[in-house]
Design a protein around this motif. Sequence first.
Motif, short mmCIF file in Angstrom:
data_model
loop_
_atom_site.label_atom_id
_atom_site.label_comp_id
_atom_site.label_asym_id
_atom_site.label_seq_id
_atom_site.Cartn_x
_atom_site.Cartn_y
_atom_site.Cartn_z
N VAL A 129 0.47 -1.29 0.30
CA VAL A 129 0.19 -0.33 -0.20
C VAL A 129 0.94 1.14 0.06
CG1 VAL A 129 -1.64 1.30 1.34
CG2 VAL A 129 -2.21 -0.89 0.94
N PHE A 130 2.25 1.06 0.80
CA PHE A 130 2.77 2.77 0.70
C PHE A 130 3.40 2.56 -0.15
CE2 PHE A 130 2.88 1.36 5.37
CZ PHE A 130 2.05 2.40 5.72
N PHE A 131 3.57 1.72 -1.21
CA PHE A 131 4.74 2.12 -2.43
C PHE A 131 3.87 1.94 -3.74
CE2 PHE A 131 8.09 0.16 0.37
CZ PHE A 131 8.82 1.32 0.54
N HIS A 132 2.27 1.82 -3.09
CA HIS A 132 1.03 2.16 -4.39
C HIS A 132 2.00 0.77 -5.20
CE1 HIS A 132 -0.20 5.76 -2.68
NE2 HIS A 132 0.62 6.05 -2.33
N ALA A 133 1.97 -0.32 -4.94
CA ALA A 133 1.53 -1.50 -5.71
C ALA A 133 0.71 -1.56 -6.52
CB ALA A 133 2.23 -3.18 -5.37
N ALA A 134 0.94 -1.56 -7.59
CA ALA A 134 -0.60 -1.57 -8.76
C ALA A 134 -1.66 -2.10 -8.59
CB ALA A 134 -0.22 -1.61 -10.82
N TRP A 135 -1.53 -4.23 -8.02
CA TRP A 135 -1.86 -5.06 -7.31
C TRP A 135 -3.03 -4.85 -6.71
CZ3 TRP A 135 -0.41 -7.51 -3.70
CH2 TRP A 135 0.75 -7.62 -2.97
N VAL A 136 -2.21 -3.65 -5.76
CA VAL A 136 -3.07 -3.46 -4.53
C VAL A 136 -4.00 -1.68 -4.35
CG1 VAL A 136 -3.09 -3.11 -2.11
CG2 VAL A 136 -1.96 -4.85 -3.05
N VAL A 137 -3.73 -1.08 -4.96
CA VAL A 137 -4.04 0.42 -5.58
C VAL A 137 -5.47 0.40 -6.47
CG1 VAL A 137 -2.34 1.45 -4.32
CG2 VAL A 137 -2.23 1.29 -6.82
N ARG A 138 -5.52 -0.31 -7.13
CA ARG A 138 -6.06 -1.00 -8.29
C ARG A 138 -7.70 -0.89 -8.30
NH1 ARG A 138 -3.99 -3.70 -12.75
NH2 ARG A 138 -2.47 -2.03 -12.80
N PRO B 29 -11.67 5.89 -0.36
CA PRO B 29 -10.86 7.01 -0.73
C PRO B 29 -9.67 6.58 -0.81
CG PRO B 29 -12.39 6.86 0.74
CD PRO B 29 -12.67 5.61 0.50
N ARG B 30 -8.70 7.46 -1.74
CA ARG B 30 -7.51 7.18 -1.70
C ARG B 30 -6.69 7.83 -0.60
NH1 ARG B 30 -3.30 6.95 -6.77
NH2 ARG B 30 -1.26 8.04 -5.06
N SER B 31 -7.30 8.83 0.13
CA SER B 31 -7.12 9.66 0.95
C SER B 31 -6.91 8.89 2.64
CB SER B 31 -8.14 10.38 1.85
OG SER B 31 -8.53 10.23 1.99
N TRP B 32 -7.33 7.60 2.63
CA TRP B 32 -7.62 6.54 3.17
C TRP B 32 -6.22 5.33 3.64
CZ3 TRP B 32 -13.05 4.27 4.34
CH2 TRP B 32 -13.97 5.01 4.39
N TRP B 33 -5.16 5.89 2.15
CA TRP B 33 -4.91 4.27 2.10
C TRP B 33 -3.71 4.59 3.05
CZ3 TRP B 33 -3.87 4.86 -4.45
CH2 TRP B 33 -5.36 4.30 -4.85
N PRO B 34 -2.84 5.73 3.20
CA PRO B 34 -2.10 5.91 3.89
C PRO B 34 -2.51 5.03 5.47
CG PRO B 34 -1.84 8.24 3.09
CD PRO B 34 -2.87 6.85 2.23
#
Length: 112
Positions: A23-32, A40-45
């Motif tokens: 999640v921290f490194f925005h791996a495509a297979w997770v963030v997509r 919401p993107r603001s929740w990801w961190p």
Amino acid sequence: MFTSHVVVTLLAAAMAGFSAGAVFFHAAWVVRPLADYGVPRSWWPWLGAAKAAGAVGLLVGLFVPAVGVAAGIGLVLYFTGAVVTVVRARSYGHIPFPLVYMAPVAGALALG
């Protein structure tokens, strides 16, 4: 029993830490999928921080059992929420993914 508890706890912490890093490194297979589920993107961190804290808590729990239990319960609740999020998004084929991460945490709790 003690050895199996340590091994399963280390596996659970490694998997939760790996998931947090993804999640921290925005791996495509997770963030997509997160975006597809409507998270919401603001929740990801914050979600990554929760998993990272759980991983650290599991490791500390090897020396301070109450911390490990609290971390384990928190991670089980986190991954239960992930399952609920996947179901609400009607991505039924993705249900096994959070369960795979939850399984060793539940095992560590059971063995502890």
